[in-house]
Scaffold this active site. Structure first.
Site, PDB file in Angstrom:
ATOM      1  N   ARG A 160      -0.957  -9.137  12.883  1.00 59.50           N
ATOM      2  CA  ARG A 160      -1.546  -8.079  11.969  1.00 59.50           C
ATOM      3  C   ARG A 160      -2.308  -8.651  10.652  1.00 59.50           C
ATOM      4  O   ARG A 160      -3.231  -8.282  10.312  1.00 59.50           O
ATOM      5  CB  ARG A 160      -0.314  -7.418  11.309  1.00 59.50           C
ATOM      6  CG  ARG A 160       0.269  -6.270  12.315  1.00 59.50           C
ATOM      7  CD  ARG A 160       1.637  -5.912  11.974  1.00 59.50           C
ATOM      8  NE  ARG A 160       1.785  -5.138  10.773  1.00 59.50           N
ATOM      9  CZ  ARG A 160       2.852  -5.234  10.115  1.00 59.50           C
ATOM     10  NH1 ARG A 160       3.845  -5.776  10.518  1.00 59.50           N
ATOM     11  NH2 ARG A 160       2.947  -4.552   8.698  1.00 59.50           N
TER      12      ARG A 160
ATOM     13  N   LYS B  86       0.982  -1.263  -0.002  1.00 61.87           N
ATOM     14  CA  LYS B  86       0.054   0.158   0.016  1.00 61.87           C
ATOM     15  C   LYS B  86       0.798   1.291   0.095  1.00 61.87           C
ATOM     16  O   LYS B  86       0.612   2.194  -0.952  1.00 61.87           O
ATOM     17  CB  LYS B  86      -0.937   0.112   1.204  1.00 61.87           C
ATOM     18  CG  LYS B  86      -1.984  -1.014   1.278  1.00 61.87           C
ATOM     19  CD  LYS B  86      -2.879  -0.886   2.314  1.00 61.87           C
ATOM     20  CE  LYS B  86      -2.288  -0.859   3.860  1.00 61.87           C
ATOM     21  NZ  LYS B  86      -1.815  -2.340   4.249  1.00 61.87           N
TER      22      LYS B  86
ATOM     23  N   ARG C  40      11.759  -6.183   4.703  1.00 61.34           N
ATOM     24  CA  ARG C  40      11.489  -4.840   4.331  1.00 61.34           C
ATOM     25  C   ARG C  40      12.333  -3.929   5.374  1.00 61.34           C
ATOM     26  O   ARG C  40      12.718  -4.264   6.471  1.00 61.34           O
ATOM     27  CB  ARG C  40       9.721  -4.449   4.780  1.00 61.34           C
ATOM     28  CG  ARG C  40       9.563  -3.002   4.831  1.00 61.34           C
ATOM     29  CD  ARG C  40       8.330  -2.777   4.742  1.00 61.34           C
ATOM     30  NE  ARG C  40       7.278  -2.900   5.957  1.00 61.34           N
ATOM     31  CZ  ARG C  40       6.196  -2.820   6.061  1.00 61.34           C
ATOM     32  NH1 ARG C  40       5.535  -2.330   5.058  1.00 61.34           N
ATOM     33  NH2 ARG C  40       5.330  -2.904   7.150  1.00 61.34           N
TER      34      ARG C  40
HETATM   35  P1  ADP Z   1       0.529  -2.501   7.745  1.00 61.15           P
HETATM   36  O1  ADP Z   1      -0.750  -2.246   6.646  1.00 61.15           O
HETATM   37  O2  ADP Z   1       1.709  -2.809   6.964  1.00 61.15           O
HETATM   38  O3  ADP Z   1       0.182  -3.110   8.820  1.00 61.15           O
HETATM   39  P2  ADP Z   1       0.473   0.428   8.631  1.00 61.15           P
HETATM   40  O4  ADP Z   1       1.643   0.997   8.479  1.00 61.15           O
HETATM   41  O5  ADP Z   1      -0.596   0.770   7.619  1.00 61.15           O
HETATM   42  O6  ADP Z   1       1.032  -1.143   8.237  1.00 61.15           O
HETATM   43  O7  ADP Z   1      -0.092   0.361  10.153  1.00 61.15           O
HETATM   44  C1  ADP Z   1       0.804  -0.039  11.075  1.00 61.15           C
HETATM   45  C2  ADP Z   1      -0.027  -0.276  12.871  1.00 61.15           C
HETATM   46  O8  ADP Z   1      -0.601   1.271  12.737  1.00 61.15           O
HETATM   47  C3  ADP Z   1      -1.180  -1.082  12.530  1.00 61.15           C
HETATM   48  O9  ADP Z   1      -0.762  -2.442  12.650  1.00 61.15           O
HETATM   49  C4  ADP Z   1      -2.203  -0.566  13.509  1.00 61.15           C
HETATM   50  O10 ADP Z   1      -1.533  -0.930  14.987  1.00 61.15           O
HETATM   51  C5  ADP Z   1      -1.978   0.903  13.320  1.00 61.15           C
HETATM   52  N1  ADP Z   1      -2.983   1.553  12.804  1.00 61.15           N
HETATM   53  C6  ADP Z   1      -2.687   2.142  11.283  1.00 61.15           C
HETATM   54  N2  ADP Z   1      -3.922   2.299  10.710  1.00 61.15           N
HETATM   55  C7  ADP Z   1      -4.715   2.130  11.420  1.00 61.15           C
HETATM   56  C8  ADP Z   1      -6.067   2.357  11.507  1.00 61.15           C
HETATM   57  N3  ADP Z   1      -6.796   3.026  10.456  1.00 61.15           N
HETATM   58  N4  ADP Z   1      -6.786   2.188  12.619  1.00 61.15           N
HETATM   59  C9  ADP Z   1      -6.315   1.504  13.822  1.00 61.15           C
HETATM   60  N5  ADP Z   1      -5.102   1.068  13.752  1.00 61.15           N
HETATM   61  C10 ADP Z   1      -4.036   1.584  12.734  1.00 61.15           C
END
Ligand code: ADP
Ligand code: ZN
Length: 218
Positions: A167, A14, A123
């Site tokens: 996750r 993403k 990564r």
């Molecule tokens: P990925 O999609 O690779 O898991 P992100 O960088 O999008 O990584 O998100 C990392 C962490 O940040 C998530 O595991 C969560 O803990 C938190 N997070 C990110 N976006 C959200 C969201 N919209 N709602 C709740 N937690 C979020």
């Protein structure tokens, strides 16, 4: 002015694709994950409570997340479009978003689990400019240094096998149901499959752009 959500499991790319689409579509990208990582660095009490969730691979509570999104949407210059990377992740978040913006399309990335696990364990991210690398197929010239800015590369603390499994589980349970939410609302989808570890980001980005063109959004 295009308003998009990019959607896919952790490690689906993403962030990598969003940062490239940003230039091509001349839009802003809001990544809640990036914003949370910055908040954690500040060491404020809000940052500390966010850390508790992120480090365990759990979702940050909806209200906190939505407030962060709203603040960042407000900073986008009038008339400029955006891509949301990592938001929404729950139906609650999608409903809250609907009240403040109308999403034109959902970009849905479909990636098998084995690719996710491989990608996340290799990564690396630039501490300075946020560029994303992969030691297997998106290699920096030097494993420790950013090609773009010379900054040091680091591994995210939630990219460990245990937290990655959590996750993925959270994605299946809490985030997948969102697809049905957007389908029910008749929001158009651009679906892109990635079945090979070595597919270069440019190929996927072109596929996404072609899908958006068909919808008259690019
Ligand atoms: P990925 O999609 O690779 O898991 P992100 O960088 O999008 O990584 O998100 C990392 C962490 O940040 C998530 O595991 C969560 O803990 C938190 N997070 C990110 N976006 C959200 C969201 N919209 N709602 C709740 N937690 C979020
Ligand atoms: Zn860099």
């Amino acid at each position: 002015m295009v308003k998009l959500v990019i959607f896919g499991p952790p490690g689906s790319g993403k962030g990598t694709y969003a940062s490239r689409l940003k230039e091509r579509l001349n839009v802003e990208v809001i990544s809640t994950g990036d914003i949370f990582r910055e908040m954690i660095k500040t060491g404020t009490s809000l940052g500390e409570s966010v850390r508790e969730y992120v480090e365990k691979g759990l979702l940050v509570p909806d209200e906190i997340t939505f407030n962060v999104l709203k603040e960042n949407l407000a900073k986008i210059p009038k008339g400029k479009g955006f891509i949301l990377d990592g938001y929404p992740r729950t139906v609650w978040q999608a409903q809250a978003l609907d009240r403040i913006a109308k999403i034109d399309a959902v970009i849905h990335l479909i990636v098998p689990d084995w690719i996710i696990v491989k990608r996340l364990s290799s990564r690396r991210i630039c501490q300075n400019c946020g560029a994303i690398y992969n030691l297997l197929f998106l290699k920096p010239k030097n494993d420790m240094i950013c090609d773009k800015c010379g900054g040091p590369l680091y591994q995210r603390s939630d990219d460990t096998p245990e937290v990655v499994r959590k996750r993925i589980e959270v994605y299946e349970k809490q985030t997948q149901p969102l697809l049905a939410y957007y389908r029910d609302k008749n929001v158009p989808f651009v679906e892109v499959k990635c079945e090979k570890l070595e597919t270069p980001p440019e190929v996927i980005v072109e596929e996404i752009l072609a899908g958006l063109k068909k919808l008259n959004l690019a």
